[in-house]
Design a protein around this motif. Sequence first.
Motif, PDB file in Angstrom:
ATOM      1  N   PHE A  65      -3.841  48.818  72.350  1.00  0.00           N
ATOM      2  CA  PHE A  65      -4.244  48.494  73.716  1.00  0.00           C
ATOM      3  C   PHE A  65      -3.457  47.323  74.314  1.00  0.00           C
ATOM      4  O   PHE A  65      -2.888  47.435  75.406  1.00  0.00           O
ATOM      5  CB  PHE A  65      -5.746  48.179  73.743  1.00  0.00           C
ATOM      6  N   LEU A  66      -3.422  46.189  73.601  1.00  0.00           N
ATOM      7  CA  LEU A  66      -2.818  45.004  74.205  1.00  0.00           C
ATOM      8  C   LEU A  66      -1.331  45.162  74.488  1.00  0.00           C
ATOM      9  O   LEU A  66      -0.865  44.811  75.585  1.00  0.00           O
ATOM     10  CB  LEU A  66      -3.084  43.769  73.337  1.00  0.00           C
ATOM     11  N   PRO A  67      -0.522  45.653  73.532  1.00  0.00           N
ATOM     12  CA  PRO A  67       0.891  45.859  73.872  1.00  0.00           C
ATOM     13  C   PRO A  67       1.078  46.825  75.034  1.00  0.00           C
ATOM     14  O   PRO A  67       1.959  46.629  75.881  1.00  0.00           O
ATOM     15  CB  PRO A  67       1.477  46.431  72.572  1.00  0.00           C
TER      16      PRO A  67
ATOM     17  N   THR B 225      -0.478  42.507  69.096  1.00  0.00           N
ATOM     18  CA  THR B 225       0.320  42.332  70.308  1.00  0.00           C
ATOM     19  C   THR B 225       1.787  42.097  70.004  1.00  0.00           C
ATOM     20  O   THR B 225       2.657  42.428  70.798  1.00  0.00           O
ATOM     21  CB  THR B 225      -0.200  41.110  71.105  1.00  0.00           C
ATOM     22  N   LEU B 226       2.070  41.503  68.859  1.00  0.00           N
ATOM     23  CA  LEU B 226       3.414  41.015  68.581  1.00  0.00           C
ATOM     24  C   LEU B 226       4.273  42.074  67.902  1.00  0.00           C
ATOM     25  O   LEU B 226       3.819  42.780  67.001  1.00  0.00           O
ATOM     26  CB  LEU B 226       3.345  39.768  67.695  1.00  0.00           C
ATOM     27  N   THR B 227       5.542  42.157  68.325  1.00  0.00           N
ATOM     28  CA  THR B 227       6.494  43.032  67.660  1.00  0.00           C
ATOM     29  C   THR B 227       6.902  42.446  66.324  1.00  0.00           C
ATOM     30  O   THR B 227       7.091  43.168  65.343  1.00  0.00           O
ATOM     31  CB  THR B 227       7.739  43.222  68.544  1.00  0.00           C
ATOM     32  N   PHE B 228       7.039  41.119  66.277  1.00  0.00           N
ATOM     33  CA  PHE B 228       7.406  40.416  65.055  1.00  0.00           C
ATOM     34  C   PHE B 228       6.478  39.209  64.889  1.00  0.00           C
ATOM     35  O   PHE B 228       5.986  38.666  65.872  1.00  0.00           O
ATOM     36  CB  PHE B 228       8.863  39.918  65.111  1.00  0.00           C
ATOM     37  N   PRO B 229       6.239  38.747  63.651  1.00  0.00           N
ATOM     38  CA  PRO B 229       5.483  37.500  63.471  1.00  0.00           C
ATOM     39  C   PRO B 229       6.236  36.336  64.119  1.00  0.00           C
ATOM     40  O   PRO B 229       7.470  36.301  64.113  1.00  0.00           O
ATOM     41  CB  PRO B 229       5.421  37.338  61.946  1.00  0.00           C
ATOM     42  N   ILE B 230       5.489  35.389  64.684  1.00  0.00           N
ATOM     43  CA  ILE B 230       6.125  34.219  65.282  1.00  0.00           C
ATOM     44  C   ILE B 230       5.791  32.991  64.447  1.00  0.00           C
ATOM     45  O   ILE B 230       4.753  32.919  63.802  1.00  0.00           O
ATOM     46  CB  ILE B 230       5.693  34.013  66.753  1.00  0.00           C
TER      47      ILE B 230
ATOM     48  N   PHE C 222      -7.935  22.050  53.251  1.00  0.00           N
ATOM     49  CA  PHE C 222      -7.805  22.643  54.579  1.00  0.00           C
ATOM     50  C   PHE C 222      -6.321  22.786  54.932  1.00  0.00           C
ATOM     51  O   PHE C 222      -5.437  22.397  54.191  1.00  0.00           O
ATOM     52  CB  PHE C 222      -8.522  21.779  55.625  1.00  0.00           C
ATOM     53  N   SER C 223      -6.086  23.327  56.125  1.00  0.00           N
ATOM     54  CA  SER C 223      -4.721  23.543  56.583  1.00  0.00           C
ATOM     55  C   SER C 223      -4.053  22.227  56.929  1.00  0.00           C
ATOM     56  O   SER C 223      -4.704  21.264  57.359  1.00  0.00           O
ATOM     57  CB  SER C 223      -4.713  24.444  57.817  1.00  0.00           C
ATOM     58  N   ARG C 224      -2.730  22.206  56.751  1.00  0.00           N
ATOM     59  CA  ARG C 224      -1.947  21.068  57.210  1.00  0.00           C
ATOM     60  C   ARG C 224      -1.983  21.019  58.732  1.00  0.00           C
ATOM     61  O   ARG C 224      -2.587  21.860  59.398  1.00  0.00           O
ATOM     62  CB  ARG C 224      -0.495  21.230  56.737  1.00  0.00           C
ATOM     63  N   GLN C 225      -1.271  20.068  59.293  1.00  0.00           N
ATOM     64  CA  GLN C 225      -1.152  19.985  60.746  1.00  0.00           C
ATOM     65  C   GLN C 225      -0.438  21.234  61.283  1.00  0.00           C
ATOM     66  O   GLN C 225       0.290  21.908  60.572  1.00  0.00           O
ATOM     67  CB  GLN C 225      -0.368  18.735  61.139  1.00  0.00           C
ATOM     68  N   GLY C 226      -0.646  21.508  62.583  1.00  0.00           N
ATOM     69  CA  GLY C 226       0.059  22.630  63.201  1.00  0.00           C
ATOM     70  C   GLY C 226      -0.720  23.918  63.181  1.00  0.00           C
ATOM     71  O   GLY C 226      -0.144  25.000  63.094  1.00  0.00           O
ATOM     72  N   GLN C 227      -2.064  23.825  63.243  1.00  0.00           N
ATOM     73  CA  GLN C 227      -2.871  25.039  63.252  1.00  0.00           C
ATOM     74  C   GLN C 227      -2.635  25.814  64.549  1.00  0.00           C
ATOM     75  O   GLN C 227      -2.685  25.241  65.637  1.00  0.00           O
ATOM     76  CB  GLN C 227      -4.354  24.696  63.120  1.00  0.00           C
ATOM     77  N   PRO C 228      -2.385  27.124  64.468  1.00  0.00           N
ATOM     78  CA  PRO C 228      -2.062  27.897  65.677  1.00  0.00           C
ATOM     79  C   PRO C 228      -3.291  28.174  66.539  1.00  0.00           C
ATOM     80  O   PRO C 228      -4.441  28.087  66.080  1.00  0.00           O
ATOM     81  CB  PRO C 228      -1.495  29.193  65.112  1.00  0.00           C
ATOM     82  N   ILE C 229      -3.028  28.524  67.793  1.00  0.00           N
ATOM     83  CA  ILE C 229      -4.060  28.916  68.749  1.00  0.00           C
ATOM     84  C   ILE C 229      -3.893  30.407  69.042  1.00  0.00           C
ATOM     85  O   ILE C 229      -2.771  30.911  69.171  1.00  0.00           O
ATOM     86  CB  ILE C 229      -3.942  28.112  70.059  1.00  0.00           C
ATOM     87  N   ILE C 230      -5.014  31.121  69.133  1.00  0.00           N
ATOM     88  CA  ILE C 230      -4.994  32.508  69.595  1.00  0.00           C
ATOM     89  C   ILE C 230      -5.874  32.623  70.825  1.00  0.00           C
ATOM     90  O   ILE C 230      -6.794  31.819  71.027  1.00  0.00           O
ATOM     91  CB  ILE C 230      -5.478  33.503  68.521  1.00  0.00           C
ATOM     92  N   GLN C 231      -5.584  33.608  71.655  1.00  0.00           N
ATOM     93  CA  GLN C 231      -6.429  33.903  72.809  1.00  0.00           C
ATOM     94  C   GLN C 231      -7.153  35.213  72.553  1.00  0.00           C
ATOM     95  O   GLN C 231      -6.528  36.251  72.337  1.00  0.00           O
ATOM     96  CB  GLN C 231      -5.600  34.013  74.097  1.00  0.00           C
ATOM     97  N   VAL C 232      -8.477  35.167  72.544  1.00  0.00           N
ATOM     98  CA  VAL C 232      -9.300  36.353  72.324  1.00  0.00           C
ATOM     99  C   VAL C 232      -9.688  36.930  73.681  1.00  0.00           C
ATOM    100  O   VAL C 232     -10.169  36.212  74.568  1.00  0.00           O
ATOM    101  CB  VAL C 232     -10.554  35.999  71.504  1.00  0.00           C
TER     102      VAL C 232
ATOM    103  N   VAL D  22       1.067  31.656  72.796  1.00  0.00           N
ATOM    104  CA  VAL D  22      -0.289  31.862  72.280  1.00  0.00           C
ATOM    105  C   VAL D  22      -0.485  33.366  72.086  1.00  0.00           C
ATOM    106  O   VAL D  22      -0.573  34.109  73.067  1.00  0.00           O
ATOM    107  CB  VAL D  22      -1.346  31.300  73.239  1.00  0.00           C
ATOM    108  N   PRO D  23      -0.549  33.833  70.840  1.00  0.00           N
ATOM    109  CA  PRO D  23      -0.775  35.266  70.615  1.00  0.00           C
ATOM    110  C   PRO D  23      -2.133  35.694  71.151  1.00  0.00           C
ATOM    111  O   PRO D  23      -3.116  34.955  71.061  1.00  0.00           O
ATOM    112  CB  PRO D  23      -0.707  35.411  69.093  1.00  0.00           C
ATOM    113  N   VAL D  24      -2.176  36.896  71.687  1.00  0.00           N
ATOM    114  CA  VAL D  24      -3.408  37.451  72.234  1.00  0.00           C
ATOM    115  C   VAL D  24      -3.944  38.492  71.256  1.00  0.00           C
ATOM    116  O   VAL D  24      -3.185  39.295  70.705  1.00  0.00           O
ATOM    117  CB  VAL D  24      -3.161  38.093  73.611  1.00  0.00           C
ATOM    118  N   VAL D  25      -5.253  38.477  71.037  1.00  0.00           N
ATOM    119  CA  VAL D  25      -5.883  39.456  70.151  1.00  0.00           C
ATOM    120  C   VAL D  25      -7.160  39.956  70.815  1.00  0.00           C
ATOM    121  O   VAL D  25      -7.896  39.190  71.430  1.00  0.00           O
ATOM    122  CB  VAL D  25      -6.167  38.847  68.757  1.00  0.00           C
ATOM    123  N   VAL D  26      -7.376  41.255  70.732  1.00  0.00           N
ATOM    124  CA  VAL D  26      -8.559  41.838  71.344  1.00  0.00           C
ATOM    125  C   VAL D  26      -9.756  41.629  70.428  1.00  0.00           C
ATOM    126  O   VAL D  26      -9.619  41.477  69.208  1.00  0.00           O
ATOM    127  CB  VAL D  26      -8.331  43.343  71.610  1.00  0.00           C
TER     128      VAL D  26
END
Length: 646
Positions: free
Chosen positions: A568-570, A228-233, A385-395, A289-293
């Motif tokens: 599709f998503l973009p 969905t993203l043009t650039f990494p965020i 494990f990952s540090r704090q700040g784990q990202p959220i995605i919307q499926v 929140v990045p969206v992924v199909v």
Amino acid sequence: MTRMLQFVALATIALLSFGCSDGAAEGGTGGTAGAGAAGGAAGGGAGGAEDPPFEGFAIVPPPTGEEFKEKQSFDDRLAETLAAAEVPSAFAGAFVQLSRAYLSGREPGSPLEEANFAIFDALAQSTKDAMGRVVAGIDGLPAEDSARLYGADFVSADAGEILTAATLTDKIGSELRARVSLGLFDEPDPSVCLDGERPGLPRVTLCPDIDVDFDGFCNAMCRINTDTLTFPIRTAGYIPPVSAAGLLPTEVEQACTVDGGGGPPVCSTVMLPECKGDPVSGSSICRAVPVVVQGGSVTLRGFNFFDVDARVRLALTTNLANVTEVPGHVCGDVDAGANAAVDCDSINDRITFTVPSNLAAGLYRITIEVPNNTGDTTHDRPVYFSRQGQPIIQVVPALNTEFELVSEELLCIDETGADFLGSDEVGVSVITTRLSNDGSFDPIADVVKFEFGDVDSGNRRRLDQRHFIGTLGNQSVAVAIVGYEIDNREAFEQEISTFEDAYVAVLKTNWGAFAAASGTAAGGIATLFGGPAVGAAVAIGLTFAINSVVALWAPADLIIEDASAISFLPMAERTNLNFPNPPIQEYESSRGIGVMAAPCEDTEDRDRPECEASAKAPQQYRERREYNGGNRGSDYQITLRYRRTN
């Protein structure tokens, strides 16, 4: 002509090839290009292979006389093409081998040769002569140069060597994998990170914990990218932290509303407590929140991805105990060195994973767990494990939505050279194809060509041609655009156009042979890294295939070169009034054309020519793609329309 393709479920290659020249009649024509356009006599036989190229240009001689604009020399054009040759073109190389075999007068030795020889049989003798001069010109290049452009196996093949579909498919597949590797990892050798994995380096850092912080090998997810993203965020785990004021608009959650009067959407930042993303420290706004199909690809960049057995955990935000674990594909940053600062600006480890196609729609928080294989007895936790700040995605699910892509208009912002030397003549060609996440491609559809004469600075010409229509789902559309300034006498302009038609007919035939077996060539990489990555590689490869033959061996200056991909998503977000316009994107093509893609805007506040209407309307999005030729002195723009049809 140029060839443009991109990857993703549906790769649509829109090859817009513009050629300019003085003195042609004003107006435009649009039609389908193919071998039939070449017309002419049947029969084989070498013709003109012994003739030397015209000042290096094998297809036709360069223009002479005060009425013509000065052309880029063959030597300069060759140097520019070689600089762009990161990977040899299998399509161009196959054309060289097939031409040499045909011109020798021998019979076809495989079904692939039979199909290509039938195209050559339909050509006029003058075009066969030009084929011979191109082969002679390539044979006259230094061996390292011809191998770099067309591949050593193709240029060294003698006339008796038979080219089969299996051999060609293998060569195209190898080229495609190398181009995908370049696009994803800046590495032309696909064995490094595309076909295999490479661990990053373990780096001791502070691990935030509920009770007390501790030193260890905790990983950080700094940037996230999806189709969905043009650039990494940047994520909340970015080090050093980014304040609310430092976030880009694409990194902040936004919502759009429509005024009901048919005007463009009005977008604003979503404020707490309505956000679905994480709040930004010290503010009332939230992260995007990045969206992924379902079945889509996600790439995370950060540090301490030091074991290729790293796993990605997806926890449903409404029930964090509901966790889905998937394997990650690791490509560690070994260039940063062991002593690099442990932050997101200095290290670029990557891990890519595929969202399961059966994962329920919803919001998921990402965590990465990396087994501790360091042998360090001081920092000896078995898993970090990952540090704090784990990202959220919307499926979200892939919907059976139908879209179309249409070219609307060509605008000449600034014609080539000095305006007083005469007008430009413009030619446009468009090719489309489709790629699925299983790695399969559609055959190339009809090639649409346009030709316009007497194009001056400020002139507009209508295109109004559909280049793709269909559903996307887990597919992608690839778009490649190439243009030339020909500036030659009418007979020579026609010869260049005829040669280009023949070359594109060969390209379509050979692409069809590859498409029939493309699942094995690209399936794994398309499934893991996403169709758009493969689609972009295809677009770049087709563009270079055209430029390394037609643009190099004919006195036609390149003024447009563009390769892009959309999935599709973009496409869904661009054609939905409830989403903001995508950000402006700028890059430089392989041969130095400055490309800028931006939404159409109905305003006079910008310093660049705009489309004639706003970007968004119900069910559609309009985009202008501008091409600055730099020292070529040209500046052109094409308007594209993306529309959902159901």
